[in-house]
Design an enzyme around this catalytic site. Structure first.
Site, PDB file in Angstrom:
ATOM      1  N   ASP A  96      44.922 -38.402-129.505  1.00  0.00           N
ATOM      2  CA  ASP A  96      44.907 -38.188-128.054  1.00  0.00           C
ATOM      3  C   ASP A  96      45.339 -39.453-127.321  1.00  0.00           C
ATOM      4  O   ASP A  96      45.459 -40.514-127.929  1.00  0.00           O
ATOM      5  CB  ASP A  96      43.523 -37.701-127.567  1.00  0.00           C
ATOM      6  CG  ASP A  96      42.364 -38.525-128.129  1.00  0.00           C
ATOM      7  OD1 ASP A  96      42.610 -39.608-128.686  1.00  0.00           O
ATOM      8  OD2 ASP A  96      41.217 -38.078-127.998  1.00  0.00           O
ATOM      9  N   HIS A 142      32.254 -33.475-127.896  1.00  0.00           N
ATOM     10  CA  HIS A 142      33.713 -33.301-127.802  1.00  0.00           C
ATOM     11  C   HIS A 142      34.420 -33.886-129.028  1.00  0.00           C
ATOM     12  O   HIS A 142      33.926 -34.819-129.654  1.00  0.00           O
ATOM     13  CB  HIS A 142      34.285 -33.859-126.486  1.00  0.00           C
ATOM     14  CG  HIS A 142      34.288 -35.343-126.356  1.00  0.00           C
ATOM     15  ND1 HIS A 142      33.989 -35.992-125.170  1.00  0.00           N
ATOM     16  CD2 HIS A 142      34.562 -36.339-127.240  1.00  0.00           C
ATOM     17  CE1 HIS A 142      34.087 -37.302-125.343  1.00  0.00           C
ATOM     18  NE2 HIS A 142      34.429 -37.534-126.590  1.00  0.00           N
ATOM     19  N   GLU A 169      36.710 -31.117-124.363  1.00  0.00           N
ATOM     20  CA  GLU A 169      35.360 -31.212-123.807  1.00  0.00           C
ATOM     21  C   GLU A 169      34.634 -29.870-123.954  1.00  0.00           C
ATOM     22  O   GLU A 169      35.261 -28.854-124.285  1.00  0.00           O
ATOM     23  CB  GLU A 169      35.464 -31.596-122.317  1.00  0.00           C
ATOM     24  CG  GLU A 169      36.012 -32.997-122.065  1.00  0.00           C
ATOM     25  CD  GLU A 169      35.045 -34.119-122.467  1.00  0.00           C
ATOM     26  OE1 GLU A 169      33.947 -33.841-122.993  1.00  0.00           O
ATOM     27  OE2 GLU A 169      35.410 -35.291-122.279  1.00  0.00           O
TER      28      GLU A 169
HETATM   29  C1  F6R Z   1      39.074 -40.854-129.400  1.00  0.00           C
HETATM   30  C2  F6R Z   1      38.546 -39.506-129.265  1.00  0.00           C
HETATM   31  C3  F6R Z   1      37.140 -39.239-128.841  1.00  0.00           C
HETATM   32  C4  F6R Z   1      36.121 -40.152-129.515  1.00  0.00           C
HETATM   33  C5  F6R Z   1      34.718 -39.876-128.991  1.00  0.00           C
HETATM   34  C6  F6R Z   1      33.717 -40.863-129.552  1.00  0.00           C
HETATM   35  O1  F6R Z   1      40.432 -40.839-129.790  1.00  0.00           O
HETATM   36  O2  F6R Z   1      39.276 -38.583-129.459  1.00  0.00           O
HETATM   37  O3  F6R Z   1      36.824 -37.897-129.106  1.00  0.00           O
HETATM   38  O4  F6R Z   1      36.165 -39.962-130.899  1.00  0.00           O
HETATM   39  O5  F6R Z   1      34.686 -39.964-127.605  1.00  0.00           O
HETATM   40  O6  F6R Z   1      34.002 -42.144-129.049  1.00  0.00           O
HETATM   41  P1  F6R Z   1      33.305 -43.422-129.669  1.00  0.00           P
HETATM   42  O7  F6R Z   1      33.776 -43.540-131.062  1.00  0.00           O
HETATM   43  O8  F6R Z   1      33.812 -44.569-128.813  1.00  0.00           O
HETATM   44  O9  F6R Z   1      31.846 -43.208-129.572  1.00  0.00           O
END
Ligand code: F6R
Length: 244
Positions: free
Chosen positions: A67, A137, A142
């Site tokens: 993403d 998500h 979401e």
């Molecule tokens: C990032 C992504 C998000 C993260 C998620 C967790 O490319 O797609 O879905 O994996 O928001 O974020 P962290 O790892 O920062 O807790």
């Protein structure tokens, strides 16, 4: 689904990196789906370390972004292009032409999504690495995203824009949209490795492992995947039922 419980974040990162390295040994031209965020950064460090110690060779590996914000300059420190270059690609011998990025500067974002989706459907990734949001998500899918969603532009909620604005000069500069692989696109990966660390992920992990498919927890879509490995640290599984 296979669940591997690690004692902490470092062990989770090492296990994930080892799985990826073992797969590259079996298939040097592995197609790897790459997320960003705090969760995978330890795994990327381990992959870079393995490369420097000559234990991993990325010269034939193909990488695919999961993403990206839209719009944002590729060179912005907040872009996911920047993150992946800075944490991973710049430090290993992956070939530039094998890095498949989402262009956050595209003037035709819808076309960008259609083309990226086509590319992934034609050649599904061998391994998609994922983190998970506190709200369940995956990618930027979401809660209440459709399980059959494809690569698309997603409007960020006011609260996410506000949260992200701390990384930008002001709220106006924070991106209002993202481009993300859809849930169906993510499910087309041959293998998925989902990483989770910390107590704030335990509700999402509980839904994934103990509960039914539920659109309000996008991560539960992965329950149907035939080759899912969850690597979670002890904190991230603290709400699981004993029987699991
Ligand atoms: C990032 C992504 C998000 C993260 C998620 C967790 O490319 O797609 O879905 O994996 O928001 O974020 P962290 O790892 O920062 O807790």
């Amino acid at each position: 689904m296979m669940v591997i419980i690690s004692k902490n974040y470092n062990e989770m990162s090492k296990r994930a990196a080892k799985l990826v390295i073992d797969e590259i040994l079996k298939k040097p031209n592995l197609r790897l789906g790459c997320p960003t965020g705090q969760t995978p950064s330890g795994m990327y460090k381990e992959l870079v370390k393995a490369y420097k110690e000559k234990k991993a060779d990325f010269s034939k590996v193909h990488a695919y972004m999961l993403d990206e914000y839209y719009p944002i300059k590729k060179t912005s420190k907040n872009s996911y292009n920047y993150y992946l270059n800075d944490n991973f690609f710049n430090h290993v011998n992956i070939k530039k032409e094998n890095i498949n990025t989402i262009n956050p500067e595209s003037k035709t974002p819808k076309k960008e999504c259609v083309n990226y989706e086509k590319k992934l459907r034609k050649n599904p990734v061998d391994i998609q690495i994922l983190g998970v949001g506190v709200n369940g998500h995956i990618g930027f899918n979401e809660p209440n995203s459709n399980f059959n969603s494809k690569t698309r532009i997603v409007n960020l909620t006011e609260s996410t824009i506000k949260q992200n604005s701390r990384f930008f000069k002001n709220k106006e500069q924070a991106p209002k949209q993202t481009i993300t692989l859809g849930i169906e696109t993510i499910m087309s990966a041959k293998k998925i490795i989902l990483l989770a660390s910390g107590k704030n992920k335990t509700e999402a992990i509980k839904h994934l492992i103990n509960e039914k498919e539920d659109k309000s927890w996008p991560v539960t879509a992965l329950r149907k995947h035939k080759n899912l490995i969850v690597i979670a640290d002890k904190d991230a599984v603290s709400l699981l039922r004993q029987s699991n």
